[in-house]
Design a protein around this motif. Structure first.
Motif, mmCIF file in Angstrom:
data_model
loop_
_atom_site.group_PDB
_atom_site.id
_atom_site.type_symbol
_atom_site.label_atom_id
_atom_site.label_comp_id
_atom_site.label_asym_id
_atom_site.label_seq_id
_atom_site.Cartn_x
_atom_site.Cartn_y
_atom_site.Cartn_z
ATOM 1 N N THR A 95 8.553 -15.997 8.250
ATOM 2 C CA THR A 95 8.039 -15.456 8.254
ATOM 3 C C THR A 95 8.564 -14.204 9.102
ATOM 4 O OG1 THR A 95 7.392 -16.371 10.486
ATOM 5 C CG2 THR A 95 5.219 -17.140 9.108
ATOM 6 N N GLY A 96 8.103 -12.961 9.071
ATOM 7 C CA GLY A 96 9.155 -11.887 9.757
ATOM 8 C C GLY A 96 9.139 -10.813 8.731
ATOM 9 N N ARG A 97 9.845 -9.875 9.217
ATOM 10 C CA ARG A 97 9.978 -8.093 8.622
ATOM 11 C C ARG A 97 11.210 -9.154 7.293
ATOM 12 N NH1 ARG A 97 11.637 -3.525 12.433
ATOM 13 N NH2 ARG A 97 9.664 -2.440 10.714
ATOM 14 N N ILE A 98 11.885 -9.599 8.000
ATOM 15 C CA ILE A 98 12.408 -9.891 5.589
ATOM 16 C C ILE A 98 11.809 -10.671 5.013
ATOM 17 C CG2 ILE A 98 14.899 -10.990 5.390
ATOM 18 C CD1 ILE A 98 15.856 -10.590 7.373
ATOM 19 N N ALA A 99 11.178 -12.031 5.202
ATOM 20 C CA ALA A 99 10.050 -12.532 4.578
ATOM 21 C C ALA A 99 9.226 -11.452 3.833
ATOM 22 C CB ALA A 99 9.744 -13.100 4.748
ATOM 23 N N ALA A 100 8.326 -10.106 4.704
ATOM 24 C CA ALA A 100 7.426 -9.415 4.311
ATOM 25 C C ALA A 100 8.273 -8.269 3.713
ATOM 26 C CB ALA A 100 7.085 -9.065 5.559
ATOM 27 N N THR A 101 9.189 -8.871 3.812
ATOM 28 C CA THR A 101 9.674 -7.262 2.824
ATOM 29 C C THR A 101 10.346 -8.104 1.576
ATOM 30 O OG1 THR A 101 10.801 -5.878 4.731
ATOM 31 C CG2 THR A 101 11.512 -5.697 2.747
ATOM 32 N N ILE A 102 11.054 -8.944 1.410
ATOM 33 C CA ILE A 102 10.953 -9.333 0.079
ATOM 34 C C ILE A 102 9.621 -10.086 -0.244
ATOM 35 C CG2 ILE A 102 12.193 -11.641 -1.043
ATOM 36 C CD1 ILE A 102 13.896 -11.986 1.039
ATOM 37 N N HIS A 103 8.433 -10.364 -0.025
ATOM 38 C CA HIS A 103 7.487 -10.605 -1.068
ATOM 39 C C HIS A 103 7.185 -8.974 -1.351
ATOM 40 C CE1 HIS A 103 3.687 -12.241 -1.317
ATOM 41 N NE2 HIS A 103 2.991 -11.311 -0.715
ATOM 42 N N ALA A 104 7.171 -8.257 -0.923
ATOM 43 C CA ALA A 104 6.707 -6.496 -1.233
ATOM 44 C C ALA A 104 8.094 -6.190 -2.196
ATOM 45 C CB ALA A 104 7.244 -5.851 -0.457
ATOM 46 N N LEU A 105 8.874 -5.792 -1.962
ATOM 47 C CA LEU A 105 9.797 -6.350 -3.468
ATOM 48 C C LEU A 105 9.356 -7.272 -4.545
ATOM 49 C CD1 LEU A 105 13.279 -5.825 -1.597
ATOM 50 C CD2 LEU A 105 11.476 -3.506 -3.161
ATOM 51 N N SER A 106 9.180 -8.141 -4.443
ATOM 52 C CA SER A 106 8.415 -9.365 -6.180
ATOM 53 C C SER A 106 7.744 -9.025 -6.535
ATOM 54 C CB SER A 106 8.585 -10.755 -4.533
ATOM 55 O OG SER A 106 6.961 -10.530 -4.208
ATOM 56 N N LEU A 107 6.880 -8.296 -5.426
ATOM 57 C CA LEU A 107 5.499 -7.180 -6.221
ATOM 58 C C LEU A 107 5.775 -6.515 -7.335
ATOM 59 C CD1 LEU A 107 3.188 -6.721 -3.632
ATOM 60 C CD2 LEU A 107 3.243 -8.265 -6.009
ATOM 61 N N PHE A 108 7.359 -6.019 -7.531
ATOM 62 C CA PHE A 108 7.936 -5.098 -8.537
ATOM 63 C C PHE A 108 8.309 -5.083 -9.257
ATOM 64 C CE2 PHE A 108 11.374 -3.347 -10.948
ATOM 65 C CZ PHE A 108 11.342 -1.976 -11.107
ATOM 66 N N PRO A 109 8.167 -6.671 -10.176
ATOM 67 C CA PRO A 109 7.849 -6.999 -11.703
ATOM 68 C C PRO A 109 6.701 -7.068 -12.706
ATOM 69 C CG PRO A 109 9.175 -8.561 -10.724
ATOM 70 C CD PRO A 109 8.635 -7.658 -9.692
ATOM 71 N N LEU A 110 5.470 -6.196 -11.615
ATOM 72 C CA LEU A 110 4.027 -6.701 -11.917
ATOM 73 C C LEU A 110 3.628 -5.785 -12.823
ATOM 74 C CD1 LEU A 110 1.725 -7.922 -9.158
ATOM 75 C CD2 LEU A 110 2.408 -9.117 -11.441
ATOM 76 N N PHE A 111 4.782 -4.464 -12.663
ATOM 77 C CA PHE A 111 5.194 -2.953 -13.014
ATOM 78 C C PHE A 111 5.831 -2.860 -14.562
ATOM 79 C CE2 PHE A 111 4.116 -2.300 -8.263
ATOM 80 C CZ PHE A 111 2.896 -1.569 -8.840
ATOM 81 N N VAL A 112 6.588 -3.572 -14.721
ATOM 82 C CA VAL A 112 7.023 -4.042 -16.077
ATOM 83 C C VAL A 112 6.586 -3.741 -17.031
ATOM 84 C CG1 VAL A 112 9.190 -5.514 -16.846
ATOM 85 C CG2 VAL A 112 9.156 -5.305 -14.644
ATOM 86 N N PRO A 113 5.776 -4.541 -17.154
ATOM 87 C CA PRO A 113 5.071 -4.697 -18.235
ATOM 88 C C PRO A 113 4.230 -2.954 -18.679
ATOM 89 C CG PRO A 113 4.057 -6.246 -18.284
ATOM 90 C CD PRO A 113 5.074 -5.467 -16.438
ATOM 91 N N SER A 114 4.239 -2.484 -17.883
ATOM 92 C CA SER A 114 4.068 -0.692 -18.203
ATOM 93 C C SER A 114 4.920 0.038 -18.607
ATOM 94 C CB SER A 114 3.185 -0.459 -17.018
ATOM 95 O OG SER A 114 4.110 -0.179 -15.706
#
Length: 142
Positions: A95-114
């Motif tokens: 938990t913490g800021r680093i984990a939250a930041t990595i989790h937010a960055l992990s959402l980027f591949p959702l935009f790749v199909p577009s």
């Protein structure tokens, strides 16, 4: 009076209607050109031929390229699997800021199909694209 099966059928029809246009666009912009390209490898001016494949499997340069591609693909997949496993374990147990930041960055591949669909549209609508070729066939110049 409507029954639950009538409602389910209506919802199913609405769902199919909602996905019909994106699926049709995908078929026209990706699937059809891919099938045409693959089938085009089997035909030349004289008709059906396997000459291109015979040449590929007999050419040392082509086989070296194939080997290199397969090795790079396997290495990339292994590296991606190793890195993603470490990240997944870290995110699961941290938990913490680093984990939250990595989790937010992990959402980027959702935009790749577009991005892929945008590229397909560019190839369809751009110069020498399928749309231009269809217009030229019916007599409308680009």
């Amino acid at each position: 009076m409507s029954t639950s099966s009538d409602i389910s059928r209506g919802q199913a029809a609405a769902g199919l209607g909602l996905v019909a246009l994106p699926v049709a666009i995908l078929v026209v912009l990706v699937l059809v050109p891919t099938v045409r390209m693959v089938l085009g490898t089997f035909f030349d001016a004289s008709g059906f031929t396997l000459a291109r494949y015979a040449y590929f499997w007999s050419d040392a340069y082509s086989l070296a390229n194939l080997r290199y591609t397969l090795v790079m693909t396997l290495a990339s997949c292994a590296a991606a699997l190793a890195i993603s496993t470490v990240i997944a374990l870290y995110l699961r147990f941290s938990t913490g800021r680093i984990a939250a930041t990595i989790h937010a960055l992990s959402l980027f591949p959702l935009f790749v199909p577009s991005i892929i669909i945008s590229y397909a549209l560019i190839r369809f609508l751009g110069p020498n694209g399928l749309f231009q070729l269809m217009l030229e066939r019916i007599g409308i110049p680009f």
